[in-house]
Design an enzyme around this catalytic site. Structure first.
Site, PDB file in Angstrom:
ATOM      1  N   CYS A  71      -3.810  -7.689  -7.520  1.00 35.37           N
ATOM      2  CA  CYS A  71      -4.035  -6.774  -6.395  1.00 35.37           C
ATOM      3  C   CYS A  71      -5.036  -7.368  -5.408  1.00 35.37           C
ATOM      4  O   CYS A  71      -6.179  -7.675  -5.776  1.00 35.37           O
ATOM      5  CB  CYS A  71      -4.537  -5.431  -6.904  1.00 35.37           C
ATOM      6  SG  CYS A  71      -5.008  -4.300  -5.577  1.00 35.37           S
ATOM      7  N   CYS A  74      -8.563  -5.301  -5.009  1.00 33.72           N
ATOM      8  CA  CYS A  74      -9.531  -5.186  -6.096  1.00 33.72           C
ATOM      9  C   CYS A  74     -10.726  -6.102  -5.828  1.00 33.72           C
ATOM     10  O   CYS A  74     -10.623  -7.046  -5.033  1.00 33.72           O
ATOM     11  CB  CYS A  74      -8.878  -5.552  -7.428  1.00 33.72           C
ATOM     12  SG  CYS A  74      -7.842  -4.229  -8.124  1.00 33.72           S
ATOM     13  N   HIS A 132      -8.744   0.440  -9.332  1.00 31.88           N
ATOM     14  CA  HIS A 132      -7.343   0.288  -8.946  1.00 31.88           C
ATOM     15  C   HIS A 132      -6.524   1.565  -9.145  1.00 31.88           C
ATOM     16  O   HIS A 132      -5.611   1.849  -8.368  1.00 31.88           O
ATOM     17  CB  HIS A 132      -6.716  -0.856  -9.750  1.00 31.88           C
ATOM     18  CG  HIS A 132      -5.318  -1.178  -9.344  1.00 31.88           C
ATOM     19  ND1 HIS A 132      -5.026  -1.965  -8.246  1.00 31.88           N
ATOM     20  CD2 HIS A 132      -4.115  -0.805  -9.870  1.00 31.88           C
ATOM     21  CE1 HIS A 132      -3.705  -2.083  -8.127  1.00 31.88           C
ATOM     22  NE2 HIS A 132      -3.137  -1.388  -9.092  1.00 31.88           N
ATOM     23  N   ASN A 172      -0.813   6.337   3.738  1.00 30.19           N
ATOM     24  CA  ASN A 172       0.534   6.431   3.187  1.00 30.19           C
ATOM     25  C   ASN A 172       0.393   6.351   1.671  1.00 30.19           C
ATOM     26  O   ASN A 172      -0.161   5.384   1.154  1.00 30.19           O
ATOM     27  CB  ASN A 172       1.417   5.286   3.675  1.00 30.19           C
ATOM     28  CG  ASN A 172       1.573   5.281   5.183  1.00 30.19           C
ATOM     29  OD1 ASN A 172       1.604   6.328   5.804  1.00 30.19           O
ATOM     30  ND2 ASN A 172       1.665   4.109   5.767  1.00 30.19           N
ATOM     31  N   HIS A 183      -3.261   0.249  -4.864  1.00 28.14           N
ATOM     32  CA  HIS A 183      -4.703   0.477  -4.867  1.00 28.14           C
ATOM     33  C   HIS A 183      -5.042   1.553  -3.836  1.00 28.14           C
ATOM     34  O   HIS A 183      -4.500   1.544  -2.728  1.00 28.14           O
ATOM     35  CB  HIS A 183      -5.424  -0.832  -4.516  1.00 28.14           C
ATOM     36  CG  HIS A 183      -6.873  -0.830  -4.835  1.00 28.14           C
ATOM     37  ND1 HIS A 183      -7.414  -1.533  -5.880  1.00 28.14           N
ATOM     38  CD2 HIS A 183      -7.919  -0.192  -4.248  1.00 28.14           C
ATOM     39  CE1 HIS A 183      -8.723  -1.341  -5.929  1.00 28.14           C
ATOM     40  NE2 HIS A 183      -9.054  -0.529  -4.944  1.00 28.14           N
ATOM     41  N   HIS A 185      -6.063   3.329  -0.852  1.00 29.66           N
ATOM     42  CA  HIS A 185      -6.521   2.866   0.455  1.00 29.66           C
ATOM     43  C   HIS A 185      -5.807   3.613   1.565  1.00 29.66           C
ATOM     44  O   HIS A 185      -4.767   4.235   1.360  1.00 29.66           O
ATOM     45  CB  HIS A 185      -6.275   1.358   0.618  1.00 29.66           C
ATOM     46  CG  HIS A 185      -4.836   0.997   0.789  1.00 29.66           C
ATOM     47  ND1 HIS A 185      -3.908   1.023  -0.244  1.00 29.66           N
ATOM     48  CD2 HIS A 185      -4.125   0.609   1.886  1.00 29.66           C
ATOM     49  CE1 HIS A 185      -2.720   0.665   0.200  1.00 29.66           C
ATOM     50  NE2 HIS A 185      -2.820   0.416   1.499  1.00 29.66           N
ATOM     51  N   GLN A 187      -5.501   3.423   6.225  1.00 23.45           N
ATOM     52  CA  GLN A 187      -5.561   2.491   7.348  1.00 23.45           C
ATOM     53  C   GLN A 187      -6.130   3.204   8.570  1.00 23.45           C
ATOM     54  O   GLN A 187      -6.202   4.432   8.607  1.00 23.45           O
ATOM     55  CB  GLN A 187      -4.174   1.933   7.661  1.00 23.45           C
ATOM     56  CG  GLN A 187      -3.555   1.146   6.518  1.00 23.45           C
ATOM     57  CD  GLN A 187      -2.207   0.563   6.900  1.00 23.45           C
ATOM     58  OE1 GLN A 187      -2.109  -0.283   7.785  1.00 23.45           O
ATOM     59  NE2 GLN A 187      -1.153   1.015   6.239  1.00 23.45           N
TER      60      GLN A 187
END
Length: 349
Positions: A71, A74, A132, A172, A183, A185, A187
């Site tokens: 990933c 990470c 994660h 998303n 992971h 997150h 934007q």
């Protein structure tokens, strides 16, 4: 309110990785990712719908569902390969998207038949946690409060750039919504124009505050959760069966106007909604989440709110944007908003 520390780390590509946390981050970096070619996106004007379309051909090379052990979000110093974050731990991290749809390096191109422009803006990745497997449903409220402070920081910093006309933090979640990394997150897109949907909202709010006009009904009939400062509700005009808006009970243009207690209420409401979705489906619910705020830090008419769109038409059945939705922009609903509100309310107490 806890003090929030902010560290700017200058990467090997001369871009900043920003680390936010309640503890000051002083760790020395490990091995960094190799530099990648900076994309040069551009925009083309569609005379058919009078909207800008952005083109960034480098996006086809972005990371796509790597194994967990590879990933790129990470902490890199814990692994045998470099990642976007070359440290052994962090709280929240923000960095420029390597495959940006908008950036300040973009260049205009010339075409004979249509209008074009450079896609000048920014695209940032916001990593919510070093863990994660985490999500907004499982994180402590203090971490969500920190994330809200990160959003506020990015609004204030990005809107200083004259090329940027609108800032949209979004997330998303799930393969159904186009996610290519699991992971936790989100934007942030900083556009060189005001997006069409936001432009319509600005016009609507200047005419009247329709949110305050329907607040009474939201509190009584359409809410799924509410506290002193915020309400989560299925809008009476929802386009998705389980669409939810998180709305401050008083009019503010954006999260930069929230005080300490309101940030806590906002964080709790976000957690209730995401955890409620997951409990209802008995799995991690796919959704698109976006913050709808004013394009200006000084606006007085826009009513800030957060919109959640789970791409579901009923239960866990997928909602496909087919003929009417895609070709005409007209949504067809299978479930009444007041019914889905009552159904979701059971899972968000």
């Amino acid at each position: 309110m806890k003090k929030v520390y902010k560290r700017n780390f200058n990467r090997n590509d001369k871009k900043n990785l920003i680390l936010f946390g309640y503890k000051e981050h002083k760790e020395k970096p490990g091995k960094e990712l190799e530099r990648t070619e900076i994309p040069k996106p551009h925009m083309r004007w569609s005379p058919a719908i009078e909207e800008w379309i952005t083109y960034s051909v480098g996006r086809k090379n972005r990371t796509f569902f790597p194994p967990k052990k590879y990933c790129p979000l990470c902490p890199g110093s814990n692994l045998n390969f470099p990642t976007e974050i070359p440290f052994s731990d962090f709280e929240v991290a923000v960095f420029p998207n390597r495959w940006a749809s908008f950036n300040l390096n973009s260049k205009d191109i010339e075409l004979e038949i249509i209008k074009t422009n450079a896609s000048k803006g920014e695209c940032e990745v916001v990593v919510y946690s070093s863990k994660h497997e985490s999500s907004l449903a499982e994180m402590p409220l203090s971490r969500i409060e920190l994330l809200i402070n990160v959003w506020v920081d990015r609004y204030k910093e990005l809107l200083k750039n004259r090329n940027i006309k609108y800032v949209l933090p979004f997330e998303n979640r799930g393969k159904e919504c186009g996610v290519t990394l699991h992971h936790p997150h989100g934007q942030i897109y900083a556009y060189p124009f005001i997006p069409p949907i936001i432009k319509k909202e600005i016009k609507a709010f200047k005419k009247e505050n329709f949110i305050m006009k329907m607040m009474g009904q939201l509190k009584e009939k359409y809410f799924t959760y509410q506290n002193e400062h915020f309400i989560a509700a299925v809008p009476p005009f929802a386009k998705y069966a389980y669409e939810i808006w998180i709305i401050p009970k008083k009019q503010i243009p954006g999260p930069w106007k929230l005080n300490v207690n309101e940030v806590k209420s906002f964080a709790k409401t976000i957690q209730k909604v995401v955890k409620g979705y997951d409990t209802y489906l008995n799995k991690k619910c796919p959704y698109i989440m976006g913050l709808h705020a004013s394009p200006s830090l000084k606006d007085e008419s826009f009513h800030f709110h957060v919109e959640f769109y789970p791409p579901l038409r009923h239960g866990d059945k997928p909602k496909v944007l087919a003929g009417s939705e895609s070709m005409a922009g007209v949504f067809i609903m299978d479930v009444l908003p007041e019914v889905s509100a009552a159904e979701l309310r059971k899972f968000m107490k």
